[in-house]
Design a protein around this motif. Structure first.
Motif, mmCIF file in Angstrom:
data_model
loop_
_atom_site.group_PDB
_atom_site.id
_atom_site.type_symbol
_atom_site.label_atom_id
_atom_site.label_comp_id
_atom_site.label_asym_id
_atom_site.label_seq_id
_atom_site.Cartn_x
_atom_site.Cartn_y
_atom_site.Cartn_z
ATOM 1 N N THR A 1 -6.286 2.722 -2.345
ATOM 2 C CA THR A 1 -6.802 3.464 -1.104
ATOM 3 C C THR A 1 -6.106 3.228 0.038
ATOM 4 O OG1 THR A 1 -8.775 3.522 -2.494
ATOM 5 C CG2 THR A 1 -8.966 4.438 -0.144
ATOM 6 N N PRO A 2 -5.565 4.318 0.851
ATOM 7 C CA PRO A 2 -5.161 4.119 2.109
ATOM 8 C C PRO A 2 -6.293 3.530 2.902
ATOM 9 C CG PRO A 2 -4.744 6.449 1.419
ATOM 10 C CD PRO A 2 -5.415 5.764 0.115
ATOM 11 N N ILE A 3 -5.719 2.798 3.925
ATOM 12 C CA ILE A 3 -6.753 1.582 4.671
ATOM 13 C C ILE A 3 -7.706 2.352 5.281
ATOM 14 C CG2 ILE A 3 -5.240 1.089 6.663
ATOM 15 C CD1 ILE A 3 -7.188 -1.315 4.538
ATOM 16 N N THR B 1 -22.900 -14.049 -5.216
ATOM 17 C CA THR B 1 -21.883 -13.729 -4.289
ATOM 18 C C THR B 1 -22.126 -12.259 -3.767
ATOM 19 O OG1 THR B 1 -20.609 -15.070 -5.706
ATOM 20 C CG2 THR B 1 -19.338 -13.599 -4.204
ATOM 21 N N ASN B 2 -21.896 -12.082 -2.404
ATOM 22 C CA ASN B 2 -21.993 -10.865 -1.783
ATOM 23 C C ASN B 2 -20.591 -10.119 -2.153
ATOM 24 O OD1 ASN B 2 -21.790 -8.578 -0.176
ATOM 25 N ND2 ASN B 2 -23.087 -9.380 1.210
ATOM 26 N N ASP B 3 -20.437 -9.573 -3.332
ATOM 27 C CA ASP B 3 -19.304 -9.007 -3.834
ATOM 28 C C ASP B 3 -18.634 -7.970 -2.918
ATOM 29 O OD1 ASP B 3 -18.797 -10.698 -6.248
ATOM 30 O OD2 ASP B 3 -20.474 -9.526 -6.941
ATOM 31 N N ASP B 4 -19.404 -7.028 -2.347
ATOM 32 C CA ASP B 4 -19.106 -6.040 -1.575
ATOM 33 C C ASP B 4 -18.232 -6.505 -0.529
ATOM 34 O OD1 ASP B 4 -19.869 -3.784 -3.236
ATOM 35 O OD2 ASP B 4 -21.837 -4.011 -2.237
ATOM 36 N N THR B 5 -18.739 -7.443 0.351
ATOM 37 C CA THR B 5 -18.224 -8.078 1.359
ATOM 38 C C THR B 5 -16.834 -8.843 1.132
ATOM 39 O OG1 THR B 5 -20.345 -8.567 2.558
ATOM 40 C CG2 THR B 5 -18.439 -9.813 3.362
ATOM 41 N N LEU B 6 -16.971 -9.481 -0.015
ATOM 42 C CA LEU B 6 -15.645 -10.634 -0.396
ATOM 43 C C LEU B 6 -14.578 -9.424 -0.643
ATOM 44 C CD1 LEU B 6 -14.421 -13.013 -1.195
ATOM 45 C CD2 LEU B 6 -15.621 -12.843 -3.694
ATOM 46 N N ILE B 7 -14.946 -8.562 -1.528
ATOM 47 C CA ILE B 7 -13.794 -7.312 -1.717
ATOM 48 C C ILE B 7 -13.344 -6.828 -0.599
ATOM 49 C CG2 ILE B 7 -13.484 -5.158 -3.026
ATOM 50 C CD1 ILE B 7 -15.323 -6.196 -5.401
ATOM 51 N N ARG B 8 -14.128 -6.271 0.221
ATOM 52 C CA ARG B 8 -13.888 -5.498 1.384
ATOM 53 C C ARG B 8 -13.053 -6.099 2.576
ATOM 54 N NH1 ARG B 8 -18.296 -4.126 2.820
ATOM 55 N NH2 ARG B 8 -18.625 -6.005 4.564
ATOM 56 N N VAL B 9 -13.228 -7.509 2.678
ATOM 57 C CA VAL B 9 -12.514 -8.108 3.424
ATOM 58 C C VAL B 9 -11.096 -8.525 3.011
ATOM 59 C CG1 VAL B 9 -12.307 -10.491 4.872
ATOM 60 C CG2 VAL B 9 -14.349 -9.193 4.825
ATOM 61 N N MET B 10 -11.104 -8.781 1.701
ATOM 62 C CA MET B 10 -9.627 -9.176 0.959
ATOM 63 C C MET B 10 -9.107 -7.983 0.884
ATOM 64 S SD MET B 10 -10.045 -12.535 0.231
ATOM 65 C CE MET B 10 -8.407 -12.784 -0.689
ATOM 66 N N VAL B 11 -9.386 -6.924 0.649
ATOM 67 C CA VAL B 11 -8.620 -5.694 0.339
ATOM 68 C C VAL B 11 -8.196 -5.062 1.802
ATOM 69 C CG1 VAL B 11 -8.944 -3.269 -0.031
ATOM 70 C CG2 VAL B 11 -9.811 -4.896 -1.708
ATOM 71 N N SER B 12 -9.162 -5.271 2.774
ATOM 72 C CA SER B 12 -8.473 -4.499 4.018
ATOM 73 C C SER B 12 -7.622 -5.543 4.802
ATOM 74 C CB SER B 12 -9.873 -4.226 4.898
ATOM 75 O OG SER B 12 -10.621 -5.415 5.279
ATOM 76 N N ARG B 13 -7.635 -6.711 4.619
ATOM 77 C CA ARG B 13 -6.869 -7.580 5.409
ATOM 78 C C ARG B 13 -5.780 -8.049 4.456
ATOM 79 N NH1 ARG B 13 -8.573 -5.649 9.693
ATOM 80 N NH2 ARG B 13 -7.314 -7.042 10.998
ATOM 81 N N LEU C 1 0.884 -1.097 0.070
ATOM 82 C CA LEU C 1 0.070 0.112 -0.130
ATOM 83 C C LEU C 1 0.823 1.177 0.082
ATOM 84 C CD1 LEU C 1 -2.909 1.249 -0.065
ATOM 85 C CD2 LEU C 1 -3.037 0.908 2.585
ATOM 86 N N ALA C 2 1.903 1.347 0.645
ATOM 87 C CA ALA C 2 2.928 2.458 0.939
ATOM 88 C C ALA C 2 3.563 2.612 -0.589
ATOM 89 C CB ALA C 2 3.960 2.083 2.046
ATOM 90 N N GLN C 3 3.828 1.584 -1.101
ATOM 91 C CA GLN C 3 4.418 1.847 -2.618
ATOM 92 C C GLN C 3 3.411 2.413 -3.475
ATOM 93 O OE1 GLN C 3 5.894 -2.079 -2.946
ATOM 94 N NE2 GLN C 3 8.068 -1.362 -2.470
ATOM 95 N N LEU D 1 -8.903 5.440 4.933
ATOM 96 C CA LEU D 1 -9.945 6.156 3.895
ATOM 97 C C LEU D 1 -10.792 4.941 3.308
ATOM 98 C CD1 LEU D 1 -10.917 8.398 2.657
ATOM 99 C CD2 LEU D 1 -9.076 8.217 0.936
ATOM 100 N N TYR D 2 -10.177 3.813 3.124
ATOM 101 C CA TYR D 2 -10.917 2.655 2.608
ATOM 102 C C TYR D 2 -12.260 2.503 3.418
ATOM 103 C CZ TYR D 2 -12.239 -1.683 0.487
ATOM 104 O OH TYR D 2 -12.890 -2.705 -0.300
ATOM 105 N N ASP D 3 -11.787 2.132 4.921
ATOM 106 C CA ASP D 3 -12.900 1.955 5.911
ATOM 107 C C ASP D 3 -14.033 2.956 5.802
ATOM 108 O OD1 ASP D 3 -11.878 -0.516 6.790
ATOM 109 O OD2 ASP D 3 -10.875 0.129 8.372
ATOM 110 N N VAL D 4 -13.292 4.256 5.957
ATOM 111 C CA VAL D 4 -14.245 5.390 5.734
ATOM 112 C C VAL D 4 -15.434 5.405 4.669
ATOM 113 C CG1 VAL D 4 -14.373 7.807 5.469
ATOM 114 C CG2 VAL D 4 -13.036 6.865 7.318
ATOM 115 N N GLU D 5 -14.896 5.184 3.411
ATOM 116 C CA GLU D 5 -15.572 5.102 2.118
ATOM 117 C C GLU D 5 -16.513 3.956 2.416
ATOM 118 O OE1 GLU D 5 -12.709 4.996 -1.025
ATOM 119 O OE2 GLU D 5 -12.469 7.303 -0.793
ATOM 120 N N GLU D 6 -16.091 2.937 2.712
ATOM 121 C CA GLU D 6 -16.929 1.645 2.910
ATOM 122 C C GLU D 6 -18.336 1.955 3.952
ATOM 123 O OE1 GLU D 6 -17.021 -1.918 1.354
ATOM 124 O OE2 GLU D 6 -16.649 -0.228 0.120
#
Length: 319
Positions: free
Chosen positions: A85-87, A263-275, A46-48, A89-94
């Protein structure tokens, strides 16, 4: 991050300029080279990626996120933009996405607020206000109701007790209070559950759950399921699960995002991206232990196209 148990690591021979040029080339002219975009995004941390965004703007004179949004679409766009997206901010947008518009994504609100640390919640609150000019609490209050609203507001304060000391007399008192608030009365005192589960420290609650079993002869989760329903039940169960084993909670979220029809794509994407840069190695191991199949094989069977390619990379391989 200290103790990084993520599947996505920093590139060793990293050049922000080379990555920026590669992304521009992938999007220039007719058609888009999705594989080139994937290659850059999943092989940097993420930093890169933040450096790439800045370099893209300074050397090419264009906004990388705007270019990606104009070239990509659907779930592939969501996961790529999420990774850029910085993590916080990603949580905030979600959270904002979960609240705004018709209907509320209660599952998203519960997942983020029940699983983040006090410090993470504080950063979320600051960023949310900066981003939207309103507080997260105000938006939660305007969009939810009753005890469920109160639980979300309590979690959103990021004020859980952090102490490691456990007072055994208070443990017995809390366990008894939970029993009296549910199993041992007609009707349920939801506020008592909220106060104890939202405010007490993790170490304290783990002891309370043990003591509760001794008093009630059943697990606290069984009592919650029999006493509560709907979003309130989901929120309290999420808190208990996160206190006991947060990675198992995320593994369960991933499983149910793909199980059954659609598939609940929003949940799948959010968990994979954030973790993926935090604890995906452990989530993956929990998933295999809990469900007898690898997360990789589940994703492979439940998604398709470029979206699937990215998620499989975030998974960190077959094992």
């Amino acid at each position: 991050m200290a103790g990084n148990r993520g599947t996505i690591k920093a590139a060793s021979n990293f050049s922000a300029d080379a990555c920026a040029q590669k992304l521009r080339k992938a999007m220039k002219g007719l058609g888009t080279d999705e594989d080139a975009i994937i290659d850059v995004v999943v092989n940097t941390d993420l930093a890169q990626r933040q450096q790439i965004k800045m370099t893209y703007k300074s050397t090419i004179g264009r906004d990388l996120i705007s270019d990606l949004k104009s070239e990509l679409s659907g779930n592939f766009e969501k996961v790529i933009i999420g990774l850029m997206t910085p993590i916080t901010l990603y949580d905030v947008e979600e959270l904002k996405r979960a609240i705004k518009g018709a209907g509320t994504d209660e599952g998203c609100l519960i997942e983020i607020l029940a699983s983040r640390t006090n410090e993470e919640i504080r950063r979320i609150n600051e960023t949310y206000r900066h981003q939207y000019g309103t507080s997260l609490e105000e938006d939660i209050v305007s969009d939810t109701s009753s005890v469920f609203r109160r639980i979300l507001v309590s979690l959103a304060t990021g004020n859980r007790d952090q102490s490691h000391h456990v007072d055994e007399s208070l443990v017995r008192q809390d366990a008894q209070a939970l029993y009296e608030a549910g199993e041992n009365r007609w009707g349920t005192d939801e506020a008592q559950f909220m106060t104890i589960l939202c405010m007490r420290s993790r170490n304290h609650l783990l002891r309370v759950f043990d003591e509760y079993r001794n008093i009630a002869n059943k697990d606290i989760t069984e009592s919650i399921k029999s006493e509560m329903s709907g979003d309130l039940e989901d929120a309290l169960l999420a808190i208990v699960k996160c206190m006991r084993n947060r990675t198992a909670y995320f593994a369960e979220r991933l499983y149910y995002s793909m199980k059954g029809l659609g598939t609940n794509d929003d949940t799948l994407i959010r968990v994979m991206v954030s973790r993926c840069e935090v604890d995906m190695i452990d989530i993956k191991a929990e998933f295999k232990r809990m469900y007898g199949k690898s997360l990789y094989s589940f994703i492979k069977g439940d998604t398709s196209g470029d979206y699937r390619k990215v998620l499989l990379h975030l998974c960190g391989g077959e094992d």
